[in-house]
Design a protein around this motif. Structure first.
Motif, short mmCIF file in Angstrom:
data_model
loop_
_atom_site.label_atom_id
_atom_site.label_comp_id
_atom_site.label_asym_id
_atom_site.label_seq_id
_atom_site.Cartn_x
_atom_site.Cartn_y
_atom_site.Cartn_z
N MET A 44 0.84 -1.20 0.00
CA MET A 44 0.00 0.00 0.00
C MET A 44 0.88 1.25 0.00
O MET A 44 2.05 1.19 0.39
N GLU A 48 -2.25 5.47 2.10
CA GLU A 48 -3.15 4.36 2.44
C GLU A 48 -2.80 3.77 3.79
O GLU A 48 -3.68 3.48 4.60
N ASN A 49 -1.51 3.58 4.07
CA ASN A 49 -1.08 3.04 5.35
C ASN A 49 -1.46 3.97 6.49
O ASN A 49 -1.90 3.53 7.54
N LEU A 52 -5.35 3.86 6.93
CA LEU A 52 -5.96 2.54 7.09
C LEU A 52 -6.56 2.39 8.49
O LEU A 52 -5.91 2.66 9.49
N PHE A 59 -9.89 5.93 2.16
CA PHE A 59 -8.92 6.35 1.15
C PHE A 59 -9.22 5.77 -0.23
O PHE A 59 -8.83 6.33 -1.24
N TRP A 60 -9.93 4.65 -0.30
CA TRP A 60 -10.21 4.02 -1.58
C TRP A 60 -11.27 4.79 -2.38
O TRP A 60 -11.37 4.63 -3.59
N PRO A 63 -8.81 8.88 -3.51
CA PRO A 63 -7.36 8.81 -3.27
C PRO A 63 -6.68 10.18 -3.25
O PRO A 63 -5.82 10.42 -2.41
N SER A 66 -7.32 11.90 0.02
CA SER A 66 -6.59 11.21 1.08
C SER A 66 -5.11 11.55 1.04
O SER A 66 -4.48 11.80 2.07
N GLU A 67 -4.55 11.57 -0.16
CA GLU A 67 -3.13 11.90 -0.30
C GLU A 67 -2.86 13.33 0.17
O GLU A 67 -1.86 13.58 0.85
#
Length: 186
Positions: A44, A48-49, A52, A59-60, A63, A66-67
């Motif tokens: 990942m 994502e880590n 999680l 995050f899915w 993206p 989230s980034e």
């Protein structure tokens, strides 16, 4: 941190005694743990880590959002990392930064580092020291567990010597005598 049940003693967070039965309770209380052996999913990305397991951060679904969220946290704490990279492509020192970001994303006010330099090169250990000072300067508490006395003297404000599970002494690092600390340790 809730992984083990203490035999005795007390943990105080924000002036009140607490007893963590699970890491989730410690996280909710503002305590984060950076383990000696990282708890990351190699395939990942950094973002994502970090996100999680956070219910408010799917995050899915988004993206890019989230980034950006993780990149903002990294910038706020002067942690230089590409949040889009897969963890298995990062050197060990960078992987440790991902662990730190995981704590900060959960708003940890106290971060516990278990032998953090054991897996680092000298240059990575020096960079970690800068990160720890930055966390302290940002108002976070840092618990630095180490067997390396020079590191403790260089990085810590106070040093507590624990021998056979007992607190032997706590001293100001600026007043500490390395020979006396060594005697206390053994």
């Amino acid at each position: 941190y809730g992984l083990l049940t203490p035999d005795s003693g007390a943990i105080h967070v924000d002036g009140r005694a607490v007893r963590f039965r699970a890491p989730a309770e410690a996280i909710r209380a503002g305590v984060g743990m950076v383990h000696q052996h990282f708890m990351l999913i190699p395939t990942m990305t950094v973002a994502e880590n970090v996100l999680l397991g956070m219910p408010d951060a799917p995050f899915w679904r988004r993206p890019a959002t989230s980034e950006e969220r993780v990149a903002r946290i990294a910038r706020d704490f002067s942690i230089d990392i590409d949040v889009t990279r897969r963890v298995d492509t990062l050197p060990v020192g960078m992987q440790q930064r991902v662990e730190i970001l995981k704590c900060l994303a959960r708003d940890a006010r106290t971060l516990v580092f278990d032998e953090p330099t054991a897996v680092l090169t000298p240059l990575e250990a020096e960079a970690l020291g800068e990160t720890l000072r930055g966390l302290r300067d940002a108002g976070r508490s840092v618990v630095f567990i180490s067997h390396k006395l020079p590191e403790a003297l260089a990085l810590c404000d106070r040093i507590t010597v624990i021998r056979r599970g007992r607190n032997v002494s706590t001293v100001q690092a600026s007043d500490a005598d390395p020979a006396a600390l060594t005697t206390l340790m053994v």
